[in-house]
Each structure stands twice: as structure tokens, then as C-alpha cells.
Enzyme design. Sequence first.
Site, PDB file in Angstrom:
ATOM      1  N   GLU A  84      23.660  36.796  34.224  1.00  0.00           N
ATOM      2  CA  GLU A  84      23.330  38.294  34.208  1.00  0.00           C
ATOM      3  C   GLU A  84      22.046  38.705  33.956  1.00  0.00           C
ATOM      4  O   GLU A  84      21.670  39.733  34.364  1.00  0.00           O
ATOM      5  CB  GLU A  84      24.633  38.659  33.517  1.00  0.00           C
ATOM      6  CG  GLU A  84      26.038  38.639  33.794  1.00  0.00           C
ATOM      7  CD  GLU A  84      27.027  39.020  32.956  1.00  0.00           C
ATOM      8  OE1 GLU A  84      28.136  39.355  33.380  1.00  0.00           O
ATOM      9  OE2 GLU A  84      26.638  39.288  31.823  1.00  0.00           O
ATOM     10  N   ASP A 118      35.678  41.087  40.913  1.00  0.00           N
ATOM     11  CA  ASP A 118      37.228  40.798  41.010  1.00  0.00           C
ATOM     12  C   ASP A 118      38.079  42.136  40.832  1.00  0.00           C
ATOM     13  O   ASP A 118      37.590  43.000  40.276  1.00  0.00           O
ATOM     14  CB  ASP A 118      37.749  40.013  40.146  1.00  0.00           C
ATOM     15  CG  ASP A 118      37.807  40.254  38.499  1.00  0.00           C
ATOM     16  OD1 ASP A 118      38.591  40.767  38.353  1.00  0.00           O
ATOM     17  OD2 ASP A 118      36.563  39.742  37.933  1.00  0.00           O
TER      18      ASP A 118
END
Length: 237
Positions: free
Chosen positions: A13, A195
Site C-alpha cells: 500500500e 473485494d
Amino acid sequence: MKKIGIMGALQVEIDILLEKMDAHEKRTVAGFPFYCGKLYGNEVIITCCGVGKVNAAACTQALIDKFGVNYIINTGIAGSIRSEIRVCDVVISSDVTHHDVRKDQMTSLFPFQEVFQANGELIQMAKEACMSTLEKNKHHIGRIVSGEAFVSTTQLKNDIKEAYQPACVEMEGSAIGHVAFLNDVPFVVIRSISDNADEEAEMSFEAFEEIAAHQSAGVVLEMVKQMNLSEGYVKRS
């Protein structure tokens, strides 16, 4: 000079941010890595806090106490709660809260806050960064909720949706917002969807983790690029 603290839970990230960073040095505090340098002329501290609210809270306090950051941006990935928010969309926090702490406990015990509000100007800057880097209708502003478990069942997802009406769910943002609130430090959480927080979440997470992480980091890069820090406040160029 004012400093921006940028946090991710996972190394993936923050990798793109570190690649763009000028002349950074690494320091370690309480086991957390802190990279100090500049992005587009702004002084920044980038860190990887690890997964979960306890790690995020400890790392946030270290950012404030040890490095004196004036603004905090959390970048990363999340699971969508709403059907209109799809994989690789970006969510900007309007506010954050813990989905695994009862609402009455939040309001009856210190610091007596059901939610923690993100900074309005940072929200606007994130919105503008999304508009310049993403396709139309690919960003959303809404509540982000956090808990100490990866949400991967429709039942838990629906329970969270009914109780909190969030845009997405993850595992750190509420702790970052909580600590930022206690220290009166402006913050915003930016998350790209990996997701749908259901039975297929783990498979989707593995497939889209890197893509979503890089997309969120790209929005943060655009934010910092458009920022000029001056005494006492964030000023856009």
C-alpha cells in the site's frame, strides 16, 4: 514546515509512495518503519502500521508524538458494503467508526464519540484527486468502518450494513481516526475496493490486492502533488 503523515497497513500500500519520495531516510519506532522525506516538495512521513486497529492506533500516536505530523492520510484497500461500490472503486471517508464496539459504549465512554469526522478540506482534496486520476463515477464519499476481523461472510456484512450504513469495511481506519481525533489532527481515509466482503472475499482480495492498493496510493500521490503546506493550514496550489 508542516508535515503530512501517510499510513498504509501493508507494504504494497505504500510502495509506490516510497518510489516517488525524494531523499528519504528510514527510522524505526516501536517496531514500525518510518520513512522521512519529501513528495512534490512537501515534507512527508510514510509508514507501514501492520494489520489491525491496535497496530494502527500505536503507529498513529507515534507519527504524532515522534514526528510531529500535522495531517494524516490513510491509504489502502477495503471490502465494499454497498452494491454500487465495486472492486477498484475508491472510497473517501466522510467519517469512521468501529463496527466491533457497541454504539452505546462509544457514546457513554471516553471520548464520547459515535463516529470520528474526517477533515472537510482533505475530503475535498481527495475528491478532486479522484476526479483527475480515476474514471467517472469510480469514487465515493461515505462512512468507513473498521474491526479486528476480515469480513468474509454475507451475514456479517449485512449485520454491519444494517447497523452502520457504511460504504466499506476494513481493519485500521477507525483507529487512525480515533487517535487523530484525540490529538486534534486532521485526517482522511482513502480506500480502494479489493473485494465485496462476502464468501468470495479472500479470493477477490488475492486477485485485486495489488491493483487496488496502487490505485489508492495513486490518489494520495495526486493529493500531495496539489498541496502546498503553509503555516497553520493546508493550502492547495
